[in-house]
Design a protein around this motif. Structure first.
Motif, PDB file in Angstrom:
ATOM      1  N   SER A 166       0.834  -1.242   0.174  1.00 20.69           N
ATOM      2  CA  SER A 166      -0.311   0.213  -0.164  1.00 20.69           C
ATOM      3  C   SER A 166       0.622   1.040  -0.008  1.00 20.69           C
ATOM      4  O   SER A 166       2.026   1.388   0.808  1.00 20.69           O
ATOM      5  CB  SER A 166      -1.074   0.392   1.108  1.00 20.69           C
ATOM      6  OG  SER A 166      -0.981  -0.078   2.378  1.00 20.69           O
ATOM      7  N   PRO A 227      -3.654   1.209  -3.665  1.00 20.54           N
ATOM      8  CA  PRO A 227      -4.312   0.608  -2.518  1.00 20.54           C
ATOM      9  C   PRO A 227      -3.355   1.944  -1.505  1.00 20.54           C
ATOM     10  O   PRO A 227      -2.028   2.244  -1.314  1.00 20.54           O
ATOM     11  CB  PRO A 227      -3.283  -0.299  -2.647  1.00 20.54           C
ATOM     12  CG  PRO A 227      -1.993  -0.447  -3.733  1.00 20.54           C
ATOM     13  CD  PRO A 227      -2.861  -0.432  -4.349  1.00 20.54           C
ATOM     14  N   SER A 229      -2.207   3.784   2.386  1.00 19.70           N
ATOM     15  CA  SER A 229      -1.449   2.693   3.469  1.00 19.70           C
ATOM     16  C   SER A 229      -2.566   3.995   4.429  1.00 19.70           C
ATOM     17  O   SER A 229      -2.378   4.974   4.415  1.00 19.70           O
ATOM     18  CB  SER A 229      -0.167   3.856   3.453  1.00 19.70           C
ATOM     19  OG  SER A 229      -0.050   4.264   3.651  1.00 19.70           O
ATOM     20  N   ALA A 247      -0.921   8.586  -1.703  1.00 20.35           N
ATOM     21  CA  ALA A 247      -0.607   7.413  -2.529  1.00 20.35           C
ATOM     22  C   ALA A 247      -0.300   7.418  -4.020  1.00 20.35           C
ATOM     23  O   ALA A 247       0.915   6.262  -4.836  1.00 20.35           O
ATOM     24  CB  ALA A 247      -1.891   6.022  -2.403  1.00 20.35           C
ATOM     25  N   GLU A 255       8.282  -0.009  -2.576  1.00 20.36           N
ATOM     26  CA  GLU A 255       6.597  -1.320  -3.974  1.00 20.36           C
ATOM     27  C   GLU A 255       7.352  -1.204  -5.039  1.00 20.36           C
ATOM     28  O   GLU A 255       7.773  -0.573  -5.918  1.00 20.36           O
ATOM     29  CB  GLU A 255       5.218  -0.653  -3.351  1.00 20.36           C
ATOM     30  CG  GLU A 255       5.138  -0.602  -2.012  1.00 20.36           C
ATOM     31  CD  GLU A 255       5.306  -1.711  -1.019  1.00 20.36           C
ATOM     32  OE1 GLU A 255       5.876  -3.176  -1.752  1.00 20.36           O
ATOM     33  OE2 GLU A 255       5.367  -2.082   0.090  1.00 20.36           O
ATOM     34  N   ARG A 276      -0.257  -7.678  -0.489  1.00 20.73           N
ATOM     35  CA  ARG A 276      -1.045  -7.470  -1.257  1.00 20.73           C
ATOM     36  C   ARG A 276      -0.420  -7.375  -2.689  1.00 20.73           C
ATOM     37  O   ARG A 276       0.407  -6.124  -2.681  1.00 20.73           O
ATOM     38  CB  ARG A 276      -1.598  -6.510  -0.807  1.00 20.73           C
ATOM     39  CG  ARG A 276      -3.017  -6.080  -0.768  1.00 20.73           C
ATOM     40  CD  ARG A 276      -3.808  -4.731   0.157  1.00 20.73           C
ATOM     41  NE  ARG A 276      -4.176  -4.162  -0.983  1.00 20.73           N
ATOM     42  CZ  ARG A 276      -4.976  -2.902  -0.321  1.00 20.73           C
ATOM     43  NH1 ARG A 276      -4.307  -2.938   0.774  1.00 20.73           N
ATOM     44  NH2 ARG A 276      -6.086  -2.400  -0.984  1.00 20.73           N
ATOM     45  N   SER A 278      -2.356  -5.536  -5.959  1.00 24.57           N
ATOM     46  CA  SER A 278      -3.764  -4.592  -6.575  1.00 24.57           C
ATOM     47  C   SER A 278      -3.321  -4.435  -8.234  1.00 24.57           C
ATOM     48  O   SER A 278      -2.035  -3.456  -8.348  1.00 24.57           O
ATOM     49  CB  SER A 278      -4.039  -3.716  -6.106  1.00 24.57           C
ATOM     50  OG  SER A 278      -3.648  -3.348  -4.845  1.00 24.57           O
TER      51      SER A 278
END
Ligand code: ADP
Ligand code: MG
Length: 312
Positions: A166, A227, A229, A247, A255, A276, A278
């Motif tokens: 995220s 996503p 955070s 984001a 990431e 995760r 996405s």
């Protein structure tokens, strides 16, 4: 007088890039997360370097020496991860004011070497210099099987765009204590056969633009799929910028953004190596155009400015 501020970070890189000629054995020079050279049959060597400068990348009062040591390694590990590689060896350079305390140096080394041990990275050399400001730089060397190496330049129209974890608000702490996505990248390669990949150092939108530039493609991004955070939400309450904006534009999340052919991911796993995944958009052939929609139904289009972290 024209200065480097006038041409900016990416202009400066282009200026250097234009002066270089193709060299046999160099599979990828400037323009990706790591350079790639071919030396052994079936294997490629990855080389990357990153620098941390006091008062630009960290403040003595805010970052412990161990944190600086760990971050120096982690930012480089993240660039090896972005190619799908395995880190192996490092070269460490230190620019130190003579007044630097031995305690700072020992604690820095403790942070750097203990994390190096965890990732099985062997320090094999480096350089030292006296300097007005404290800075440190690392060269990290990694390996990858030729068939598994993922570049920024392979995204194709019709591919889906994915992101791990995220995003946003890394300034609240994650930018110092993040886990480079090395295992996740290896897993992503097995499960998704990604066509391109990059780590998020400058911000989601900015780094996606790097994939678009290198692949000569455009992208549609769906805001509701990004996503966000907890840190982005927290920061949004403090500075009144939306959590979505954080984001999309905050740097140093480390990431991974990757693209994959829709057909090669029949059922999209929700998590990979516990992280995760996405699906945030699609690649199209409208050259280098990035559009942000509210959702995949594309009912509402948002205006996007060129944003993300840049030096200069
Ligand atoms: P990252 O954020 O993934 O570390 P950068 O934005 O720092 O990547 O760099 C983008 C590309 O430009 C990389 O391929 C890097 O090797 C290259 N590059 C950056 N600075 C220089 C430089 N001073 N000389 C040559 N190449 C550079
Ligand atoms: Mg990178």
């Amino acid at each position: 007088m024209r200065t480097i501020k006038d041409i900016g970070e990416f202009g400066l890189i282009e200026l250097i890039r234009k002066r270089l000629r193709h060299t046999k054995g160099v599979i990828k020079g400037i323009g990706d997360d790591s350079a790639v050279i071919s030396q052994f049959p079936g294997k490629l060597q990855l080389l990357t370097t990153d620098t941390l400068v006091e008062n630009i990348d960290f403040k003595m009062k805010e970052a412990s020496p161990e944190q600086v040591g760990r971050k120096l390694l982690s930012v480089n590990l993240s660039d090896i991860a972005a190619m799908g590689g395995v880190p192996k060896y490092s070269l460490l350079t230190l620019g130190l004011p003579a007044k630097t305390s031995m305690s700072w140096l020992n604690r820095f080394l403790k942070g750097f070497l203990s994390l190096s041990a965890r990732y099985k990275v062997k320090l094999i050399g480096g350089d030292l210099s006296n300097s007005g400001t404290l800075w440190t730089s690392l060269v990290l060397i990694g390996m990858i099987e030729r068939k598994n190496c993922v570049y920024r330049c392979g995204a194709r129209p019709g591919d889906d765009i994915f992101v791990t974890g995220s995003l946003g608000g890394s300034i609240l702490g994650k930018h110092f204590d993040f886990k480079p996505r090395l295992n996740e990248a290896r897993e992503i390669i097995k499960r998704f056969h990604p066509t391109s990949m990059i780590d998020i150092s400058d911000g989601l939108i900015q780094d996606l633009r790097h994939i678009m530039e290198e692949s000569a493609v455009g992208a549609d991004v769906f805001a509701s799929a990004i996503p966000i955070s907890d840190a982005a939400r927290k920061l949004s309450r403090i500075d009144k910028r939306t959590a979505l904006m954080h984001a999309m534009t905050d740097g140093e999340d480390f990431e991974l953004i990757f693209t994959a052919k829709s057909s090669s991911v029949k059922s999209i796993p929700k998590k990979i190596a516990g992280i995760r995944i996405s699906r945030i958009g699609t690649i199209h052939n409208n050259n280098r155009e990035l559009s942000l929609f509210d959702s995949e139904e594309k009912k509402k289009k948002f205006l996007l400015s060129k944003s993300g972290y840049k030096h200069f």
